[in-house]
Design an enzyme around this catalytic site. Structure first.
Site, PDB file in Angstrom:
ATOM      1  N   HIS A  38       0.820  -1.205   0.000  1.00 20.52           N
ATOM      2  CA  HIS A  38       0.000   0.000   0.000  1.00 20.52           C
ATOM      3  C   HIS A  38       0.854   1.255   0.000  1.00 20.52           C
ATOM      4  O   HIS A  38       1.989   1.253   0.498  1.00 20.52           O
ATOM      5  CB  HIS A  38      -0.918   0.022   1.222  1.00 20.52           C
ATOM      6  CG  HIS A  38      -2.070  -0.918   1.113  1.00 20.52           C
ATOM      7  ND1 HIS A  38      -3.099  -0.935   2.025  1.00 20.52           N
ATOM      8  CD2 HIS A  38      -2.366  -1.876   0.209  1.00 20.52           C
ATOM      9  CE1 HIS A  38      -3.983  -1.869   1.676  1.00 20.52           C
ATOM     10  NE2 HIS A  38      -3.552  -2.436   0.577  1.00 20.52           N
ATOM     11  N   GLU A 107      -6.989  -0.698  -5.132  1.00 25.66           N
ATOM     12  CA  GLU A 107      -7.925   0.193  -4.442  1.00 25.66           C
ATOM     13  C   GLU A 107      -7.588   1.635  -4.778  1.00 25.66           C
ATOM     14  O   GLU A 107      -6.418   2.004  -4.912  1.00 25.66           O
ATOM     15  CB  GLU A 107      -7.843   0.016  -2.911  1.00 25.66           C
ATOM     16  CG  GLU A 107      -8.064  -1.392  -2.413  1.00 25.66           C
ATOM     17  CD  GLU A 107      -6.746  -2.147  -2.263  1.00 25.66           C
ATOM     18  OE1 GLU A 107      -5.662  -1.503  -2.317  1.00 25.66           O
ATOM     19  OE2 GLU A 107      -6.799  -3.370  -2.118  1.00 25.66           O
TER      20      GLU A 107
END
Length: 329
Positions: A38, A107
């Protein structure tokens, strides 16, 4: 045989702590570790986001037998697929064959802020992922790749350092559409819920084209072990209440502030109902049992909370692993 893994949450801890945790996880008997990839934490209260690939390289050198997996990397926006292939090949060399490349469609939180190109709809994201997988497979196979597709351009690319052990690809899928698009492109399945029908449809898709039945099915679930159950519930609520939104929602939210706003009405009691919290190991074993019943071969645990890792690994991990292996047997 079922394998049990430990999750290295790059959102919860800094890089030095994560390397120490991986070494400790290997020492107490975890079979593999998955590493999130991430650019931002889900919530500001988590507070970390080191680079996953530098971390995987360090862990590969600090451990000896622990399997490693990116869980998961989006190879379409923050990274070009050719760079993902190069990173995966290098980590596999450093890990001496212990690495699996986990891929997914990503995402909004982690992708749009890097490219500034906006966040595509799910159909386009999946099309991009399918094209990226073709490029990655060609490069990892040692081919010189020329690709001129709808989403990516690659001109005479080649990987100059290839591992002796091929890099297996695990792809995240959540329903029939994902299986139709990626089922035969994946060596292994990653799924976020203990969905027996999904597992069976993936295995049937592989069998229909003559692929091996030996692919792994890899799942993950959060737990919050702590000697004090109230402390565990409060920590899980502070750091992990975002989890309840589900991936259809979580994939679309753009910032940690958006996750905080979307979960502002989630109560500690709601989190405690969804996540096993406290010192009792039985609820954790029961939660993992749902994945075993659905046909998962690999289950990774997320111990919620960076500072709690040392206590969990020292006090709870060994008896928990013994209980899980007993349940699997």
């Amino acid at each position: 045989m079922t394998h049990f893994g430990y999750t290295l949450m790059t959102e919860q801890s800094g890089p030095l702590a994560l390397v120490r945790d991986a070494v400790a996880a290997e020492e107490v008997g975890f079979d593999f570790a998955v590493c999130s990839d991430h650019f931002s934490p889900w919530l500001a209260s988590q507070g970390h986001a080191p680079n996953a690939w530098a971390l995987l390289g360090a862990i590969a050198q600090a451990t000896e037998r622990l399997g490693l997996c990116s869980f998961v990397t989006c190879p379409t926006m923050r990274y070009h697929p050719a760079i993902v292939a190069q990173q995966a090949a290098t980590v596999q060399i450093l890990a001496q064959g212990r690495f699996t490349l986990g891929l997914g469609s990503g995402e909004n939180l982690n992708e749009h802020i890097v490219t500034g190109a906006g966040w595509p709809n799910v159909r386009r994201r999946q099309a991009m992922l399918g094209e990226a997988i073709k490029i990655i497979r060609g490069l990892l196979a040692g081919e010189s790749v020329d690709h001129h597709g709808e989403h990516f351009q690659v001109d005479q690319a080649r990987l100059w350092d290839l591992p002796e052990a091929p890099v297996a690809l695990a792809v995240a899928m959540s329903g029939a559409g994902g299986v139709d698009r990626f089922g035969t492109a994946a060596d292994h399945l990653i799924a976020v819920k203990p969905d027996r029908e999904l597992v069976q449809s993936w295995r049937e898709a592989r069998q229909a084209v003559g692929l091996s039945e030996g692919g792994r099915v890899i799942g993950q679930l959060p737990v919050c072990w702590d000697p004090d159950r109230d402390n565990a519930i409060q920590r899980a609520h502070r750091q992990f209440r975002w989890f309840g939104g589900g991936w259809a929602v979580n994939a679309e939210l753009p910032t940690p502030a958006a996750f905080a706003a979307a979960t502002r009405y989630v109560r500690p009691a709601d989190v405690a109902e969804a996540i096993a919290c406290g010192p009792d190991l039985a609820p954790i074993v029961d939660a993992v049992g749902a994945y075993l019943d659905a046909g998962f071969t690999d289950v990774a645990l997320i111990q919620i909370g960076g500072p709690s890792q040392e206590a969990f690994l020292k006090e709870a991990a060994e008896p928990l692993l013994a209980a899980l292996r007993g349940a699997a047997a």
